[in-house]
Design an enzyme around this catalytic site. Structure first.
Site: not given
Ligand code: M6R
Length: 610
Positions: A2, A27, A74, A100-101, A483, A487, A490, A506, A605
């Site tokens: 949010c 965000r 959100w 927010n929270g 990673e 990427k 997501e 395995h 974000k």
């Molecule tokens: O702000 P942060 O680095 O703590 O965020 C951690 C994760 O939420 C963030 O890296 C998330 O996995 C990304 N969307 C990946 O691209």
């Protein structure tokens, strides 16, 4: 998650708030709303969907006023729906609140309020706030908010208005971020600095347990006991233009291409011309650092992957045992911590709820904490003993790219710095490693020059229209495989798994068919031959292989359907280079599939709730 914006001053609150909300869009959100004080009454407009939907309504029926709050939501409690969107208000429509929270005791508060005859309009936890504040209101909004919040458990950043106080904007924070923007005769609240940077660079980062009262004449901050709290304003050191797309079709692509510059900047920030690594804000002296027995890296998502690479680096150069924990596991894991265990939270935003809680737990247990953080002044940067800023600048795309490589760079420098302090590397070793690290930005540029070829490869049918995919790697590039998989999944919504190549036999090799693309990280290095053997096994079972290999490795073509090349580099720093083709593969596949690359579905974000 949010986003909150609030304004009081002489300007048109609607325009200022909508502009601030647009800056917070990155965000992640699913509905948006705004409340203004208009002709002595609260006027509210809320809509499900993108901000553009709300904006269209407000173009035909604008709200006019000099005091207002806005919100992008959100969904947590209650579906994305107009009645659940913020702001929420009390029965008499005197008070409007954005939040927010998560309010953990909202059920209990709701029952109590319902017992007094209040009928709730939404399914949210947030709606308890205006009703509760109303119960305590006796002509002084900040006092009513302070008393109401004493009943609340959980995390919040809030903005509050009252119809009877036409020049007062109240904010408060506990566990979720909130900043104050200080203008001339106008004041702002925002979830982060990007919400206000167009209007002012002077900000105050509110601490947990603090409330603020803003009027056109000034601001006043108190703690939960009502005592005044002192703050020195900070100056935002980045330009609003840095948070624009600057001609790129997406923030993600811009941020991928910024990586060489970001790494150069980070290297300049920490390494002098004589190859001395200076880390002035570690908050622990060399003796204390040298005496550490163990390091625990805590992080989430991409930052966790950076931490996994960091383990290889720190163990290699500083010869100190490193564990890497997901912050969400660490916080409930009753980990063994002591004064000789350094905890390193790695985070772009500095606001991730689980990572922030991990920091609190570490400190409570007497462990020193040094954060690797991008956002200056963020909660984690401020709550750690020391900080290594990654200097990546604002990262707007939800998919982390430049933040990741800047975290790798910070971890590489920290591991060499620790190696010197612990005498596990010589000054000559450090100089050699730094020479190789300094070559990385230029080599990364060479990788990015291949963007068109990578796009053509990614758009091939068997990659772009795959239902499932697998990314594999070994050693320091095992985290790179995870990673790369994160990427792609997501932003494309393709089901992808990242695996250690040595684990294929395995179990996962059972998945290999001609319909399963396998992206294999095979740069030259100590495990190259092992990775090749894994590739042979996949090839023998008809898997489609896209290899990422070192320039000059023509032989790998014989066992791959496609090969993308990176320049030769030190094995330990190869994750910084393979990141580029992995990011671009994900980007071009997601674009080809018509996905919302910068704001993928369901994602935020900054994950400021647990
Ligand atoms: O702000 P942060 O680095 O703590 O965020 C951690 C994760 O939420 C963030 O890296 C998330 O996995 C990304 N969307 C990946 O691209």
């Amino acid at each position: 998650m949010c986003g909150i914006v609030g304004y009081v001053g002489e300007g048109e609150a609607q325009d200022i708030i909508l502009e601030g909300l647009a800056r917070l869009e990155y965000r992640g959100y699913d509905s948006a709303g705004i409340s203004l004080l208009q002709d002595g009454a609260l006027a509210t407009c809320k809509r499900v969907g993108k901000l553009a939907v709300l904006r269209t309504v407000l173009e035909t029926t604008p709200l006019r006023g000099r005091l207002g709050i806005g919100h992008t939501r959100w969904a947590t409690h209650g579906a994305p729906a107009e009645e659940n969107a913020h702001p929420h208000w009390d029965v008499a429509q005197d008070i409007a609140v954005v939040h927010n929270g998560i309010i953990e005791n909202f059920q209990e508060l709701r029952q109590e309020l319902e017992a007094t005859g209040i009928v709730f309009r939404s399914a949210t936890d947030s709606e308890v706030l205006p009703h509760l504040i109303q119960q305590y209101y006796q002509g002084d909004l900040i006092e009513a908010v302070r008393l109401a919040l004493q009943r609340v458990r959980g995390a919040y950043a809030i903005g509050v208005l009252h119809r009877g106080e036409p020049e007062v904007l109240v904010g408060a924070r506990q566990g979720s971020p909130l900043i104050l923007g200080l203008g001339q005769g106008e004041y702002f609240i925002g979830s982060d600095a990007s919400a206000v940077v167009k209007h002012t660079r002077q900000v105050i980062y509110l601490n947990d347990g603090e409330l603020c009262k803003l009027t056109p004449a000034g601001y006043h901050i108190i703690d939960m006991t009502g005592a005044p709290a002192r703050h020195t304003p900070s100056t935002i050191d980045w330009d609003p233009v840095q948070a624009e797309k600057e001609g790129y079709p997406h923030y993600m692509l811009k941020e991928i291409f910024q990586q060489p510059e970001v790494l150069r900047h980070a290297l300049l920030a920490y390494v002098d011309s004589k190859n001395n690594i200076e880390m002035p804000d570690l908050g622990l002296d060399s003796q204390r650092l040298a005496g550490l027995r163990r390091i625990v890296i805590v992080a989430c998502g991409t930052a966790w992957h950076a931490g996994l690479v960091g383990k290889y680096m720190v163990e290699q150069f500083a010869r100190i045992p490193v564990e890497v924990d997901l912050a969400s596991e660490f916080r409930y894991g009753n980990r063994v911590l002591d004064a000789d265990t350094l905890v390193i939270p790695v985070t772009q935003s500095g606001e991730t709820a689980d990572t922030l809680e991990a920091v609190r737990i570490a400190r409570t247990n007497g462990a020193p904490v040094i954060g690797i953080v991008n956002v200056v002044g963020s909660s984690i940067a401020r709550s750690a003993d020391g900080v290594i800023y990654t200097h990546a600048g604002p990262e707007i795309g939800v998919a982390s790219t430049k933040a990741y490589t800047s975290q790798l760079c910070a971890l590489a420098l920290f591991s060499l710095y620790m190696g010197r302090i612990r005498n596990t590397v010589t000054p000559e070793d450090v100089a050699t490693q730094l020479t190789q690290l300094r070559e990385i930005p230029g080599k990364l540029e060479q990788c990015l020059e291949q963007a068109d070829a990578i796009a053509a490869c990614a758009r091939k049918d068997h990659y772009m229209h795959a239902k499932n995919a697998m990314f594999i790697g070994r050693g320091v590039n095992y985290p790179s495989a995870m990673e790369g998989a994160l990427k792609l999944k997501e932003i494309s919504y393709i089901h992808v798994e990242g695996y250690a190549a040595g684990e294929m036999k395995h179990g996962p090799i059972a998945l290999v068919t001609p319909e399963l693309p396998v992206v294999c990280l095979a740069p030259q290095g100590s495990v190259y031959e092992k990775v090749r053997s894994n590739l042979e096994e996949i090839r023998a079972r008809g898997g489609v292989i896209l290899s990422i290999a070192t320039e000059g490795d023509d032989n790998i073509k014989t066992i791959s359907n496609d090969v993308l090349y990176i320049p030769a580099c030190a094995e330990m720093f190869s994750p910084l280079l393979v990141a580029a083709p992995l990011q671009l593969i994900a980007y071009y596949i997601a674009c080809g599939l018509g996905r919302d690359v910068d704001q993928p579905r369901n994602l935020a974000k900054s994950v400021t709730v647990e």
